[in-house]
Design a protein around this motif. Structure first.
Motif, mmCIF file in Angstrom:
data_model
loop_
_atom_site.group_PDB
_atom_site.id
_atom_site.type_symbol
_atom_site.label_atom_id
_atom_site.label_comp_id
_atom_site.label_asym_id
_atom_site.label_seq_id
_atom_site.Cartn_x
_atom_site.Cartn_y
_atom_site.Cartn_z
ATOM 1 N N ILE A 247 -27.913 -12.354 26.667
ATOM 2 C CA ILE A 247 -28.025 -12.740 28.076
ATOM 3 C C ILE A 247 -26.759 -12.343 28.835
ATOM 4 O O ILE A 247 -26.819 -11.802 29.952
ATOM 5 C CB ILE A 247 -28.277 -14.255 28.203
ATOM 6 C CG1 ILE A 247 -29.655 -14.622 27.655
ATOM 7 C CG2 ILE A 247 -28.163 -14.703 29.659
ATOM 8 C CD1 ILE A 247 -29.900 -16.116 27.572
ATOM 9 N N LEU A 248 -25.594 -12.606 28.225
ATOM 10 C CA LEU A 248 -24.329 -12.275 28.889
ATOM 11 C C LEU A 248 -24.176 -10.763 29.065
ATOM 12 O O LEU A 248 -23.739 -10.293 30.129
ATOM 13 C CB LEU A 248 -23.162 -12.838 28.091
ATOM 14 C CG LEU A 248 -23.089 -14.365 27.994
ATOM 15 C CD1 LEU A 248 -21.897 -14.792 27.151
ATOM 16 C CD2 LEU A 248 -22.996 -14.997 29.381
ATOM 17 N N LEU A 249 -24.532 -9.996 28.050
ATOM 18 C CA LEU A 249 -24.437 -8.537 28.157
ATOM 19 C C LEU A 249 -25.379 -8.004 29.233
ATOM 20 O O LEU A 249 -25.014 -7.121 30.024
ATOM 21 C CB LEU A 249 -24.754 -7.895 26.806
ATOM 22 C CG LEU A 249 -23.703 -8.082 25.702
ATOM 23 C CD1 LEU A 249 -24.241 -7.589 24.367
ATOM 24 C CD2 LEU A 249 -22.421 -7.343 26.062
ATOM 25 N N HIS A 250 -26.595 -8.537 29.273
ATOM 26 C CA HIS A 250 -27.541 -8.109 30.304
ATOM 27 C C HIS A 250 -27.031 -8.478 31.690
ATOM 28 O O HIS A 250 -27.174 -7.704 32.648
ATOM 29 C CB HIS A 250 -28.903 -8.762 30.053
ATOM 30 C CG HIS A 250 -29.946 -8.375 31.051
ATOM 31 N ND1 HIS A 250 -30.500 -7.116 31.110
ATOM 32 C CD2 HIS A 250 -30.529 -9.079 32.065
ATOM 33 C CE1 HIS A 250 -31.385 -7.059 32.099
ATOM 34 N NE2 HIS A 250 -31.419 -8.239 32.688
ATOM 35 N N GLY A 251 -26.398 -9.659 31.803
ATOM 36 C CA GLY A 251 -25.841 -10.063 33.093
ATOM 37 C C GLY A 251 -24.723 -9.130 33.537
ATOM 38 O O GLY A 251 -24.612 -8.809 34.728
ATOM 39 N N LEU A 252 -23.882 -8.699 32.590
ATOM 40 C CA LEU A 252 -22.828 -7.746 32.944
ATOM 41 C C LEU A 252 -23.416 -6.453 33.506
ATOM 42 O O LEU A 252 -22.902 -5.888 34.481
ATOM 43 C CB LEU A 252 -21.971 -7.437 31.709
ATOM 44 C CG LEU A 252 -21.071 -8.572 31.195
ATOM 45 C CD1 LEU A 252 -20.352 -8.144 29.922
ATOM 46 C CD2 LEU A 252 -20.066 -8.993 32.263
ATOM 47 N N LEU A 257 -21.216 -3.938 35.449
ATOM 48 C CA LEU A 257 -20.166 -3.889 34.425
ATOM 49 C C LEU A 257 -20.812 -3.515 33.096
ATOM 50 O O LEU A 257 -20.820 -4.290 32.129
ATOM 51 C CB LEU A 257 -19.459 -5.247 34.334
ATOM 52 C CG LEU A 257 -18.841 -5.756 35.645
ATOM 53 C CD1 LEU A 257 -18.318 -7.179 35.477
ATOM 54 C CD2 LEU A 257 -17.718 -4.826 36.094
ATOM 55 N N GLY A 258 -21.357 -2.319 33.064
ATOM 56 C CA GLY A 258 -22.162 -1.922 31.911
ATOM 57 C C GLY A 258 -21.408 -1.199 30.825
ATOM 58 O O GLY A 258 -22.039 -0.685 29.891
ATOM 59 N N GLY A 259 -20.073 -1.130 30.902
ATOM 60 C CA GLY A 259 -19.318 -0.389 29.900
ATOM 61 C C GLY A 259 -19.558 -0.889 28.490
ATOM 62 O O GLY A 259 -19.929 -0.120 27.589
ATOM 63 N N LEU A 260 -19.360 -2.203 28.259
ATOM 64 C CA LEU A 260 -19.551 -2.777 26.929
ATOM 65 C C LEU A 260 -21.013 -2.736 26.492
ATOM 66 O O LEU A 260 -21.315 -2.295 25.367
ATOM 67 C CB LEU A 260 -19.004 -4.201 26.900
ATOM 68 C CG LEU A 260 -19.139 -4.948 25.572
ATOM 69 C CD1 LEU A 260 -18.413 -4.199 24.460
ATOM 70 C CD2 LEU A 260 -18.592 -6.372 25.703
ATOM 71 N N PRO A 261 -21.981 -3.173 27.329
ATOM 72 C CA PRO A 261 -23.385 -3.082 26.919
ATOM 73 C C PRO A 261 -23.806 -1.651 26.589
ATOM 74 O O PRO A 261 -24.530 -1.420 25.606
ATOM 75 C CB PRO A 261 -24.149 -3.626 28.131
ATOM 76 C CG PRO A 261 -23.184 -4.507 28.823
ATOM 77 C CD PRO A 261 -21.841 -3.877 28.624
#
Length: 325
Positions: A247-252, A257-261
């Motif tokens: 959920i947190l990655l999708h929110g980013l 802020l899609g670098g990490l996902p």
């Protein structure tokens, strides 16, 4: 028969066809939405049985029933109208609310890991946040309340996935699909949970039967259930971390802020391409990365909850309970 009556019957037949088509559309949309939310449903089924462990056999089904009723209330009284209103009036608020719920799941999962790895420190943390009550009735109330709170987060994710899956349609159609998904998945999840928690009783009944094969099967079930429930508890903890981190990655990504996902997705895709049964390994890599993110976030939240949020909550609750002079 008069022409007016014939025309009226024709209109009724036409309305019946439209209603049937609408029901077919609702069923199809509900099936598609339920399939999309299957991952969260599995998590819910894995998480819930741990709330029943430790209670007497005669309290297991009542506890499951109370949690199921609370889950239905979550979905139909709060999440369904909330999702429809937010989707119509404030769609921007959905992502931060889901991320807040994801952080809560990360904290819950990390707290269980902390309790398993460092039991003495976890006990000190539990004293800060509120120790489990010793009275069986109070313990049951606390467990049910905690299960319904966790279910609320998982149900919110289910309803959000379902809402995003529904094609553009009217308000009533969307409400009908969400209601069908909410009721259907609640029956599925808590029906499975009831079967799991009563499997040992079924094993005992089979072990006392007259047939040798049935007795052996019953003894096997009784012996297998404790390690199975232990494994299911571990799966439930991992599921909370996986879902919360996801959920947190999708929110980013939603906030640009899609670098990490994207890095996680690319790495998982590369792993999948290099191994046989690639899609399975890709999914496992994504789930593992989401779980590790969830564990890191949850671990960071443990001292925040213990030293800041829990004392603040106790102070506010004490102030609210203090009578006015």
């Amino acid at each position: 028969m008069s022409l007016g009556l014939i025309a009226l019957l024709d209109d009724i037949a036409a309305l019946a066809k439209v209603a049937a088509a609408s029901l077919d559309d609702v069923a199809a949309a509900a099936g598609k939405a339920g399939a999309k939310a299957a991952g969260v449903v599995i998590d819910d089924a894995a998480v819930t049985p741990r709330y029943v462990v430790g209670f007497s056999a005669d309290r297991e089904l009542p506890i499951v029933g109370r949690i199921a009723l609370g889950s239905l209330k979550n979905k139909l009284l709060f999440l369904l109208p909330g999702a429809l209103l937010l989707g119509t009036l404030a769609p921007w608020a959905i992502t931060p609310l889901l991320m807040l719920g994801g952080a809560y799941l990360c904290y819950e999962g990390a707290e269980k890991v902390y309790e398993a790895l460092v039991p003495h420190a976890a006990y000190a943390h539990e004293e800060k946040t509120g120790a489990a009550p010793a009275d069986p009735r109070a313990l049951e109330e606390a467990k049910v309340r905690s299960a319904i709170q966790t279910d609320f987060i998982l149900s919110a994710e289910v309803m959000a996935i379902a809402l995003a899956t529904i094609p553009d349609s009217g308000f009533v159609a969307r409400a009908a699909v969400l209601a069908v998904v909410g009721i259907g998945l609640t029956v599925l999840v808590y029906g499975a949970v009831a079967l799991i928690v009563k499997a040992d009783d079924a094993g005992v009944a089979l072990a006392r039967s007259g047939s040798g094969a049935l007795r052996a099967l019953g003894r096997g079930i009784v012996l297998a259930m404790p390690p199975f429930l232990k494994a299911l508890s571990i799966v439930g903890t991992a599921a909370m971390l996986w879902v919360g981190g996801g959920i947190l990655l999708h929110g980013l990504e939603e906030y640009g802020l899609g670098g990490l996902p994207h890095a996680i997705h690319d790495a998982a895709h590369a792993i999948g391409k290099s191994l046989p049964l690639g899609p399975v390994w890709e999914w496992l890599a994504n789930a593992l990365a989401s779980g590790l993110i969830g564990l890191a976030v949850g671990a960071a939240l443990i001292p925040v909850v213990g030293k800041v949020l829990a004392p603040l909550f106790r102070r506010l609750r004490g102030g609210a309970a203090r009578p006015a002079h």
